[in-house]
Write a protein that holds these residues in place. Structure first.
Motif, mmCIF file in Angstrom:
data_model
loop_
_atom_site.group_PDB
_atom_site.id
_atom_site.type_symbol
_atom_site.label_atom_id
_atom_site.label_comp_id
_atom_site.label_asym_id
_atom_site.label_seq_id
_atom_site.Cartn_x
_atom_site.Cartn_y
_atom_site.Cartn_z
ATOM 1 N N ASN A 62 -11.860 97.207 -1.350
ATOM 2 C CA ASN A 62 -12.952 96.861 -0.434
ATOM 3 C C ASN A 62 -12.634 97.489 0.899
ATOM 4 O O ASN A 62 -11.703 97.468 1.539
ATOM 5 C CB ASN A 62 -12.996 95.414 -0.311
ATOM 6 N N HIS A 70 -25.379 100.660 -5.899
ATOM 7 C CA HIS A 70 -24.484 100.263 -7.115
ATOM 8 C C HIS A 70 -24.632 101.180 -8.177
ATOM 9 O O HIS A 70 -23.703 101.636 -8.900
ATOM 10 C CB HIS A 70 -25.521 98.972 -7.676
ATOM 11 N N THR A 76 -21.195 96.030 -7.739
ATOM 12 C CA THR A 76 -22.200 95.505 -6.872
ATOM 13 C C THR A 76 -21.582 95.372 -5.471
ATOM 14 O O THR A 76 -20.236 95.266 -5.519
ATOM 15 C CB THR A 76 -22.483 93.853 -7.490
ATOM 16 N N HIS A 77 -22.167 94.734 -4.439
ATOM 17 C CA HIS A 77 -21.716 94.580 -3.237
ATOM 18 C C HIS A 77 -20.523 93.308 -3.293
ATOM 19 O O HIS A 77 -19.824 93.500 -2.560
ATOM 20 C CB HIS A 77 -22.816 94.161 -2.172
ATOM 21 N N GLU A 78 -21.261 92.500 -4.031
ATOM 22 C CA GLU A 78 -19.918 91.184 -4.340
ATOM 23 C C GLU A 78 -18.801 91.562 -4.741
ATOM 24 O O GLU A 78 -17.772 91.163 -4.543
ATOM 25 C CB GLU A 78 -20.659 90.019 -5.124
ATOM 26 N N GLU A 79 -18.781 92.379 -5.812
ATOM 27 C CA GLU A 79 -17.546 92.969 -6.504
ATOM 28 C C GLU A 79 -16.679 93.867 -5.485
ATOM 29 O O GLU A 79 -15.335 93.696 -5.435
ATOM 30 C CB GLU A 79 -17.635 93.868 -7.765
ATOM 31 N N ALA A 81 -16.675 93.495 -2.097
ATOM 32 C CA ALA A 81 -16.203 92.372 -1.258
ATOM 33 C C ALA A 81 -15.261 91.703 -1.756
ATOM 34 O O ALA A 81 -14.133 91.400 -0.826
ATOM 35 C CB ALA A 81 -17.320 91.463 -0.771
ATOM 36 N N GLU A 82 -14.910 91.496 -3.068
ATOM 37 C CA GLU A 82 -13.554 90.782 -3.582
ATOM 38 C C GLU A 82 -12.669 91.696 -3.852
ATOM 39 O O GLU A 82 -11.391 91.186 -4.222
ATOM 40 C CB GLU A 82 -14.228 89.984 -5.006
#
Length: 348
Positions: A62, A70, A76-79, A81-82
């Motif tokens: 991150n 992507h 993904t943006h979520e991946e 961010a984590e």
């Protein structure tokens, strides 16, 4: 003499490097230039002469900034961010890379991102430590130690090796080189099925192929190998040779006389671009350029006088743009011969 825990750890690390002296490194980033883009994934495989894998490491990162599209890296943006901060994985990368010969495809970019991210993490830690040092009444706080810029023994670039060996490439991506070497790999052309695969799978597959390509191209001819100490960042953050970066920054001692005319002598001040499709080490060509009081340019523009390139058919990249602009192409050996007869403007 009593062995300390530090000595024991260093001995263990040395033994691991001896057993698995190579490390394949594949990255995913938000763009092509380390100066403006960030890493979002890194994959490392240590291996030995028999192709046996030692350690496997993969991390989603991150960067704390725009993760980009992507389709570019598969996350993904979520991946993203984590993911972990690069500072959290740098010490692991130090352990996996230090002392080993690392194998990468397109070293200026891959090594450029690793160096850039490492320095960014180190600078951030240094700022935090200075801030803590100025604090009062808060007691002693532990200093951040994030690691150092990795210290590989050498860097092997499979793409540069293919250039030096004059391997024809329809696609310069790793899978394209694999197919040219008859190494089993899927086409580099994007597919819906591949786009649906998780990033960790596609990146690991690429790193597996990188190891196979390394052995195949090593058997095929001479490898393009560089020492980290011989490299530094250019203005884009790409890790280039000192010779190349110095040439980019060198002053122009003579006015540019314009486009070279085939059949005539080169003239001092002419602007030379070196395409990737050459057999001679580009540093040799760049040194010859400066010695003859010509000007080296990384980018092809309307002021370019000639392009050094061995490819004459199926042109791409710099050579293709040169042909479209009417800028002549000279093969590397022909160029080295021509620079021995460079004249000043009056004697053209």
């Amino acid at each position: 003499m009593t062995m300390t825990n530090g000595d024991t750890e260093q001995d263990a690390l040395a033994a691991e490097v001896t057993e698995f002296p190579f490390a394949a490194v594949t990255i995913q980033a938000t763009g092509i230039h380390p100066s403006t883009a960030r890493l979002v994934a890194v994959d490392v495989l240590t291996f030995n002469e028999d192709g046996e894998i030692g350690e496997e490491f993969h991390a989603v990162l991150n960067p704390g900034s725009d993760p980009g599209p992507h389709h570019y890296h598969g996350l993904t943006h979520e991946e993203v961010a984590e993911g972990q901060r690069f500072s959290q994985v740098l010490r692991t990368l130090n352990r996996l890379i230090d002392g080993r010969t690392i194998v990468v495809h397109n070293a200026p970019r891959v090594w450029g991102f690793i160096v850039s991210e490492a320095r960014r993490a180190m600078n951030a830690a240094a700022r935090t430590n200075r801030s803590r040092g100025r604090g009062r009444g808060r007691g002693r706080r532990r200093r951040q130690r994030v690691g150092h810029v990795p210290k590989p023994a050498a860097i092997v670039d499979t793409l540069a090796s293919a250039r030096r060996q004059q391997i024809p490439l329809e696609d310069t991506r790793l899978a394209g080189l694999a197919l040219a070497l008859k190494v089993e790999a899927e086409s580099p052309v994007a597919t819906v099925e591949r786009a649906r695969q998780p990033e960790h799978e596609t990146t690991r597959e690429t790193n597996d192929i990188l190891i196979d390509v390394f052995f195949a191209i090593r058997d095929n001819g001479e490898l393009s190998t560089t020492l980290p100490a011989d490299l530094r960042a250019d203005r884009f953050g790409l890790q280039r040779s000192h010779i190349r970066v110095d040439a980019m920054e060198a002053p122009r001692p003579h006015p540019n006389p314009g486009v070279h005319v085939i059949g005539r002598n080169l003239v001092r001040g002419m602007e030379v671009v070196v395409a990737p499709e050459v057999e001679v080490d580009p540093d040799v060509l760049i040194e010859a350029t400066l010695k003859a009081e010509l000007v080296y340019s990384e980018k092809l523009t309307r002021t370019t006088s000639l392009v050094v390139c061995n490819e004459t058919t199926d042109l791409r990249g710099k050579a293709m743009h040169a042909a479209r602009k009417g800028i002549p192409l000279l093969a590397d050996t022909a160029f080295l011969d021509a620079v021995s007869r460079v004249q000043n403007r009056a004697g053209r």
